[in-house]
Design a protein around this motif. Structure first.
Motif, PDB file in Angstrom:
ATOM      1  N   PHE A   3      35.224  47.444  30.696  1.00 33.33           N
ATOM      2  CA  PHE A   3      34.841  46.582  31.796  1.00 33.33           C
ATOM      3  C   PHE A   3      34.221  47.114  32.747  1.00 33.33           C
ATOM      4  CE2 PHE A   3      35.566  43.572  35.350  1.00 33.33           C
ATOM      5  CZ  PHE A   3      35.144  42.295  34.673  1.00 33.33           C
ATOM      6  N   PRO A  23      33.483  46.513  36.473  1.00 38.73           N
ATOM      7  CA  PRO A  23      33.502  45.583  37.782  1.00 38.73           C
ATOM      8  C   PRO A  23      32.475  45.756  38.796  1.00 38.73           C
ATOM      9  CG  PRO A  23      34.858  47.591  37.998  1.00 38.73           C
ATOM     10  CD  PRO A  23      34.381  47.400  36.557  1.00 38.73           C
ATOM     11  N   PRO A  45      30.085  41.240  36.803  1.00 45.20           N
ATOM     12  CA  PRO A  45      30.896  42.019  36.219  1.00 45.20           C
ATOM     13  C   PRO A  45      31.316  41.543  34.822  1.00 45.20           C
ATOM     14  CG  PRO A  45      31.608  41.150  38.794  1.00 45.20           C
ATOM     15  CD  PRO A  45      30.280  40.439  38.278  1.00 45.20           C
ATOM     16  N   ASP A  52      41.726  43.825  26.244  1.00 46.52           N
ATOM     17  CA  ASP A  52      42.485  43.400  27.425  1.00 46.52           C
ATOM     18  C   ASP A  52      41.839  42.016  27.707  1.00 46.52           C
ATOM     19  OD1 ASP A  52      40.218  44.038  29.073  1.00 46.52           O
ATOM     20  OD2 ASP A  52      41.001  45.895  29.469  1.00 46.52           O
ATOM     21  N   LEU A 105      40.048  40.952  30.460  1.00 45.29           N
ATOM     22  CA  LEU A 105      38.753  40.799  30.770  1.00 45.29           C
ATOM     23  C   LEU A 105      37.771  41.017  29.806  1.00 45.29           C
ATOM     24  CD1 LEU A 105      39.442  43.076  34.144  1.00 45.29           C
ATOM     25  CD2 LEU A 105      39.071  40.452  34.045  1.00 45.29           C
ATOM     26  N   CYS A 106      38.221  41.661  28.584  1.00 45.98           N
ATOM     27  CA  CYS A 106      37.188  42.027  27.739  1.00 45.98           C
ATOM     28  C   CYS A 106      37.209  41.116  26.632  1.00 45.98           C
ATOM     29  CB  CYS A 106      37.069  43.274  27.257  1.00 45.98           C
ATOM     30  SG  CYS A 106      36.793  44.737  28.573  1.00 45.98           S
ATOM     31  N   VAL A 126      45.324  42.480  32.052  1.00 48.66           N
ATOM     32  CA  VAL A 126      45.068  43.348  33.137  1.00 48.66           C
ATOM     33  C   VAL A 126      45.830  43.124  34.470  1.00 48.66           C
ATOM     34  CG1 VAL A 126      42.974  44.440  34.351  1.00 48.66           C
ATOM     35  CG2 VAL A 126      42.698  44.042  32.371  1.00 48.66           C
ATOM     36  N   THR A 144      48.054  45.004  37.977  1.00 50.42           N
ATOM     37  CA  THR A 144      48.189  46.203  38.863  1.00 50.42           C
ATOM     38  C   THR A 144      49.752  46.609  38.671  1.00 50.42           C
ATOM     39  OG1 THR A 144      48.754  44.582  41.000  1.00 50.42           O
ATOM     40  CG2 THR A 144      46.426  45.661  40.550  1.00 50.42           C
ATOM     41  N   ILE A 178      38.078  52.539  38.077  1.00 44.98           N
ATOM     42  CA  ILE A 178      38.182  51.182  37.685  1.00 44.98           C
ATOM     43  C   ILE A 178      39.418  50.942  36.718  1.00 44.98           C
ATOM     44  CG2 ILE A 178      35.815  51.212  37.076  1.00 44.98           C
ATOM     45  CD1 ILE A 178      36.477  51.726  34.032  1.00 44.98           C
ATOM     46  N   ALA A 234      41.908  49.729  37.944  1.00 38.86           N
ATOM     47  CA  ALA A 234      42.722  48.063  38.303  1.00 38.86           C
ATOM     48  C   ALA A 234      42.087  47.257  37.372  1.00 38.86           C
ATOM     49  CB  ALA A 234      42.415  47.796  39.843  1.00 38.86           C
ATOM     50  N   TYR A 235      41.075  47.617  36.366  1.00 33.02           N
ATOM     51  CA  TYR A 235      40.252  46.583  35.649  1.00 33.02           C
ATOM     52  C   TYR A 235      40.441  47.028  34.223  1.00 33.02           C
ATOM     53  CZ  TYR A 235      37.923  45.352  40.174  1.00 33.02           C
ATOM     54  OH  TYR A 235      37.963  45.369  41.376  1.00 33.02           O
ATOM     55  N   THR A 236      41.516  47.897  34.121  1.00 34.50           N
ATOM     56  CA  THR A 236      41.456  48.605  32.437  1.00 34.50           C
ATOM     57  C   THR A 236      43.045  48.528  32.150  1.00 34.50           C
ATOM     58  OG1 THR A 236      39.660  49.883  32.864  1.00 34.50           O
ATOM     59  CG2 THR A 236      40.743  50.456  31.055  1.00 34.50           C
TER      60      THR A 236
END
Length: 314
Positions: free
Chosen positions: A63, A65, A70, A99, A101-102, A126, A128, A175, A177-179
């Motif tokens: 991903f 961002p 994004p 994940d 997001l993907c 995803v 935190t 990245i 936080a996006y993985t």
């Protein structure tokens, strides 16, 4: 490699040629990495072709961002879809891991490749918090409980943590936080792990000495992934590693050749690219925008690589 001794020199030579084609440097300085990982394609193909009961989990999704919009990049989902479709056609069950997001882009890629919508997915949120670490760890227990346990986990263009624990893109941007931490899936000693990557920051690149990545890859001192694997395939573009692996399997297992070749052609690959860019959406990983290209390389370039690769089947 003892297992390779049963194959004729012509086949081994063709797989070496495949590895060279897939390892073509497209301007990132990866040749030293390719050399260190040499033999990874053959080792991976042998481990699947000779396994008595293979069951493959494929990880993908990178991903971006900071892209516009994004989105996941086009490198990875295409290779995942082609590899999954090819393995399914020869009777090898496949699970897909990505994940939240993907997921959409990966799912759309699989459908465009003709993979049944019923293919099992393991989707990790995803977050935190540490909750997603527990979700990933529990996956290993779940896989082990399956009637046909996972034998191989293959990562295609999936970023992983560097030496400071931070996941970074090719520009060195954080990245994390996006993985989702899918790298945990490489920790099982029961599962053969395979990393396919092209930039030094992907899962499996821990097999390469960090000094090599630092010296030859831009931002290498920050982005080098520490996650190791059983077999590493370093490519100019990660999607090429997936099609190279299918081609290698067709050489080791002639009985699989017709089923594999039926899904390896530029028309199908372009359909996947066009579909995920439009409906994913997915973006070019270098341009960071929606484009009918992968890693800033025009579609025609990728089509030529695929054609040269598949010619080695014969």
């Amino acid at each position: 490699m003892k297992i390779a001794l049963k194959y004729c020199p012509e086949i081994l030579d063709k797989i070496a040629q495949l590895e060279s084609i897939c390892g073509r440097d497209v301007g990132r300085g990866i040749q030293p990495l390719v050399q260190i990982a040499k033999g990874g394609l053959l080792a991976t193909a042998c481990s699947i072709a000779e396994h008595p009961d293979p069951h493959v989990a494929i990880i993908t999704g990178f991903f971006l961002p900071y892209a516009n919009p994004p989105a996941p990049e086009t490198d990875g989902p295409i290779g995942c879809a082609l590899l999954a479709a090819g393995l399914l056609r020869v009777g090898i069950p496949v699970r897909i891991v990505t994940d939240s997001l993907c997921f959409r882009a990966v799912k759309i890629a699989l459908l465009a490749a003709g993979v049944p919508a019923s293919i099992p997915f393991d989707i990790v949120p995803v977050e935190t918090t540490t909750g997603n670490h527990q979700v990933v760890s529990s996956l290993l227990n779940f896989w082990d409980s399956l009637e046909r346990p996972i034998s191989h986990v293959i990562s295609i263009e999936r970023p992983g943590p560097s030496y400071d624990g931070i996941v970074r893109n090719m520009r060195g941007q954080d990245i994390t936080a996006y993985t989702a931490p899918l790298h945990i899936l490489f920790a099982s000693e029961k599962i053969i792990s395979v990393g396919i990557g092209d930039g030094g920051n992907e899962l499996g690149m821990g097999n390469i000495p960090k000094e090599v990545i630092h010296q030859h890859i831009r931002h290498g001192e920050k982005i080098a992934c520490i996650i190791t694997c059983n077999h590493l395939i370093v490519c100019g573009v990660s999607n090429w590693g997936a099609t190279g692996l299918l081609t290698a399997l067709s050489l080791l297992r002639p009985d699989w050749k017709s089923a594999i070749i039926s899904g390896l052609n530029p028309k199908i690959e372009f359909r996947i690219l066009e579909t995920i860019v439009k409906y994913g959406p997915a973006v070019d990983g270098v341009k960071a925008v929606q484009s009918l290209s992968v890693d800033n390389l025009a579609w025609e370039f990728h089509a030529q690589v695929l054609q040269v690769t598949t010619r080695l089947m014969w």
